[in-house]
Design a protein around this motif. Sequence first.
Motif, short mmCIF file in Angstrom:
data_model
loop_
_atom_site.label_atom_id
_atom_site.label_comp_id
_atom_site.label_asym_id
_atom_site.label_seq_id
_atom_site.Cartn_x
_atom_site.Cartn_y
_atom_site.Cartn_z
N MET A 1 31.10 53.16 18.44
CA MET A 1 30.11 54.24 18.51
C MET A 1 29.42 54.45 17.17
O MET A 1 28.22 54.65 17.09
CB MET A 1 30.84 55.53 18.94
CG MET A 1 29.93 56.70 19.22
SD MET A 1 28.81 56.41 20.61
CE MET A 1 27.25 56.90 19.92
N PHE A 2 30.25 54.38 16.11
CA PHE A 2 29.73 54.58 14.75
C PHE A 2 28.70 53.49 14.43
O PHE A 2 27.61 53.76 13.91
CB PHE A 2 30.90 54.52 13.77
CG PHE A 2 30.50 54.78 12.34
CD1 PHE A 2 30.05 56.02 11.94
CD2 PHE A 2 30.59 53.77 11.40
CE1 PHE A 2 29.68 56.24 10.62
CE2 PHE A 2 30.22 53.98 10.09
CZ PHE A 2 29.77 55.23 9.70
N ARG A 4 27.09 51.63 16.59
CA ARG A 4 25.94 51.77 17.47
C ARG A 4 24.98 52.84 16.94
O ARG A 4 23.76 52.69 17.00
CB ARG A 4 26.40 52.13 18.89
CG ARG A 4 25.26 52.07 19.89
CD ARG A 4 25.68 52.51 21.26
NE ARG A 4 26.76 51.70 21.78
CZ ARG A 4 27.17 51.76 23.04
NH1 ARG A 4 26.60 52.58 23.88
NH2 ARG A 4 28.16 51.01 23.45
N LEU A 5 25.57 53.90 16.40
CA LEU A 5 24.74 54.97 15.83
C LEU A 5 23.93 54.43 14.65
O LEU A 5 22.72 54.68 14.55
CB LEU A 5 25.66 56.12 15.35
CG LEU A 5 24.99 57.28 14.64
CD1 LEU A 5 24.06 58.03 15.58
CD2 LEU A 5 26.05 58.24 14.09
N SER A 8 21.25 51.95 15.97
CA SER A 8 20.17 52.68 16.65
C SER A 8 19.30 53.41 15.65
O SER A 8 18.07 53.46 15.79
CB SER A 8 20.76 53.68 17.65
OG SER A 8 21.58 53.04 18.56
N SER A 9 19.93 54.00 14.66
CA SER A 9 19.20 54.74 13.63
C SER A 9 18.25 53.80 12.89
O SER A 9 17.09 54.14 12.64
CB SER A 9 20.20 55.38 12.67
OG SER A 9 19.54 55.84 11.54
N ARG A 12 15.32 52.71 15.09
CA ARG A 12 14.32 53.77 15.24
C ARG A 12 13.28 53.68 14.12
O ARG A 12 12.11 53.98 14.31
CB ARG A 12 15.01 55.13 15.18
CG ARG A 12 14.09 56.31 15.37
CD ARG A 12 14.89 57.58 15.43
NE ARG A 12 15.53 57.88 14.16
CZ ARG A 12 15.00 58.66 13.23
NH1 ARG A 12 13.83 59.19 13.41
NH2 ARG A 12 15.64 58.91 12.10
N ARG A 315 15.30 63.10 8.47
CA ARG A 315 16.48 63.12 9.33
C ARG A 315 17.23 64.45 9.27
O ARG A 315 18.40 64.52 9.65
CB ARG A 315 17.43 61.97 8.96
CG ARG A 315 16.82 60.61 9.20
CD ARG A 315 17.63 59.50 8.59
NE ARG A 315 18.80 59.15 9.37
CZ ARG A 315 19.63 58.17 9.06
NH1 ARG A 315 19.40 57.44 7.99
NH2 ARG A 315 20.68 57.92 9.81
N GLN A 317 16.94 67.19 11.00
CA GLN A 317 17.37 67.69 12.31
C GLN A 317 18.57 66.89 12.82
O GLN A 317 19.51 67.45 13.37
CB GLN A 317 16.22 67.59 13.32
CG GLN A 317 15.04 68.49 13.01
CD GLN A 317 15.42 69.96 13.06
OE1 GLN A 317 16.44 70.34 13.64
NE2 GLN A 317 14.60 70.79 12.44
N GLU A 318 18.48 65.59 12.61
CA GLU A 318 19.56 64.70 13.04
C GLU A 318 20.86 65.08 12.32
O GLU A 318 21.94 65.12 12.92
CB GLU A 318 19.11 63.29 12.69
CG GLU A 318 20.01 62.18 13.09
CD GLU A 318 19.45 60.85 12.56
OE1 GLU A 318 18.22 60.69 12.51
OE2 GLU A 318 20.26 59.99 12.20
#
Lengths: 416, 222
Positions: A1-2, A4-5, A8-9, A12, A315, A317-318
């Motif tokens: 998950m880490f 993938r985050l 994905s970041s 983007r 980032r 808000q993220e």
Amino acid sequence: MFLRLAVSSLWRRKGSVLLTFFAITVSVFVLLGVEQIRVQAKNSFSNTVSGTDLIVGARTGDINLLLYSVFRLGNATANISWQSYQHIATDPNVAWTIPISLGDSHKGYRVMGTNTAYFSHFRFGQEQSLELAEGAPFSKVFDVVLGSEVARALGYQLGDQLTLAHGIGSTSFSNHDDNPFRVTGILKPTGTPVDNTLHVSLKGIEAIHVGWQNGVKLASRSNTPAADIQQEFTPQNITAFMVGLNSKLATFRLQRQINTYQGEPLQAILPGATLAEFWQVIAAMENTLRLISILVLVASLLGLAAMLLASIRERQQEIAVMRTIGASPWFLLALIEVEAILITLGASVLAIVLLFLSTTLSAAILAERFNLFIDSMIITTQFLIYLMVVAGGTLVVALIPGVSAYRSALHQDLTR
Amino acid sequence: MVVSIQDLSFHYSKNRTAVLDIPQWSLQSREQVFLHGPSGTGKSTLLNLLAGILLPSAGTIDILGKRINTLNGRQRDSWRARHIGVVFQQFNLIYYLSALDNIRLAALFGGTVNATSRASELLQALGIDTALHQQPAGQLSIGQQQRVAIARALINQPELLIVDEPTSALDARNRDVFMALLLDQVRLHQTALVFVSHDLALANTFSRVEAIADINRAGGIH
């Protein structure tokens, strides 16, 4: 998950990430490329000659003598008389000699006049001797034995005829057209300048120069191949010769004798020692190239840090969302570090692939133009150290945006 | 008791006046409280304190019997992930991650196992089609995003759910759907709820309604 985050970041922000990615690819490519060329060149040069105790030529610089006699780079400043050669060759300490006569070429490939001792005594790499892939060593005046690359590039086969040109340029207006040579042998590849050389007998070199003066064919020359074959040619001069001794202990004594030879100014060098001297000469250039490549790397890593730092602002808000659901400031710092490492790792992999392709594709050109024979790619300890330095440097510069993310997270609240 | 506040005071810096001054306030298990008040009266600051993002300047906050200001930063982050769910009015999700991954990320921080199947169940229960589970959150409608935010807030089965102006960006129909789904899930999971809004029309669905001005003597930011 880490992971993938992080991926994905990055995806983007793929526009700025890709630019940074390619900047790092280029810098890692340059850094590893310089190292690769250094190692490959050393290996190539070191493997070119072995088992030869001395190389003797007319008095000139040590390195120049080594370069023209072994690597076919540059030219001799003067020749050695046949008498001097005979005198040294008959010294009781001398086990064998290989005469070398240079100065002619064929379609840009150098021609070397020598005798059959070359095929029995010359060693390269790890004391490997020359082997014929086809045919036999020259036995007649107008026989020629081709290096593997010459035969391959020019498409020659046993029995083919070719003519030599005076001088070493790829285009010559002074050709020995009236004395064609016949291919009697093709050597197996050696990965040394031998592959790019045409080997003929010293008699052949003498024969094609009868009626020539100072590199120009005289109008009075009337020899034909048939007439030449009938003659007994004794060379007047040779360019250099390699010496093998009965005992290594005699090396320095004979070297001193040759260097103080009264007959004419001669010079004897130890190939290994001269090669070491050669590396010292080019070490400064090597270090300059290395410094430049490190600076290029530093610049691109700082670019990476700047890109990530700029992203922290957009980032917020993220970061707020992640803080809300339980991400610690350390998690955010680690996320930035992983993003940086992913970019550098990907860029390094691409740089290595490009390096592999470029060394593979340029091997033929380097061999043909510079007599530099390289393998497709060599992974050395230094190579791996550089990769670790790249990774370490990335972790360090990524601390700049990482700490910014950490501090931002510390002061982030749910309302932002 | 889920929340117990005693003599709470908070100011953003020592030289500034207190934003919050709450002598006493509490929230029982499964209780759902509606907090309302105009902007700048300290609602969001109170939520930050309940979530452990901010620490009291004086007084105590106990959440589930744990004094929140005795925990260090890392412990508070972990505590928040495991025991408190949060839904904002907007910017709730990481919009480049899929709906499912947004929830799985919260599960990662909360240490919840089998997060994927549980997240899918929650999304289904909240009316998000399976086809949308892998869709980047940024491509969902605002109403869908708010429902994914509820699922994310509930993935770690928190005892306390904090919801801050969640319907401000929704039209009336979506607001009603959202409220119905939220309260259904809160009752189903027996979660205590602190719901902050200035929309008093929503208050009638709550068992307890309080004005922030009634509990905060400081009166917010001046």
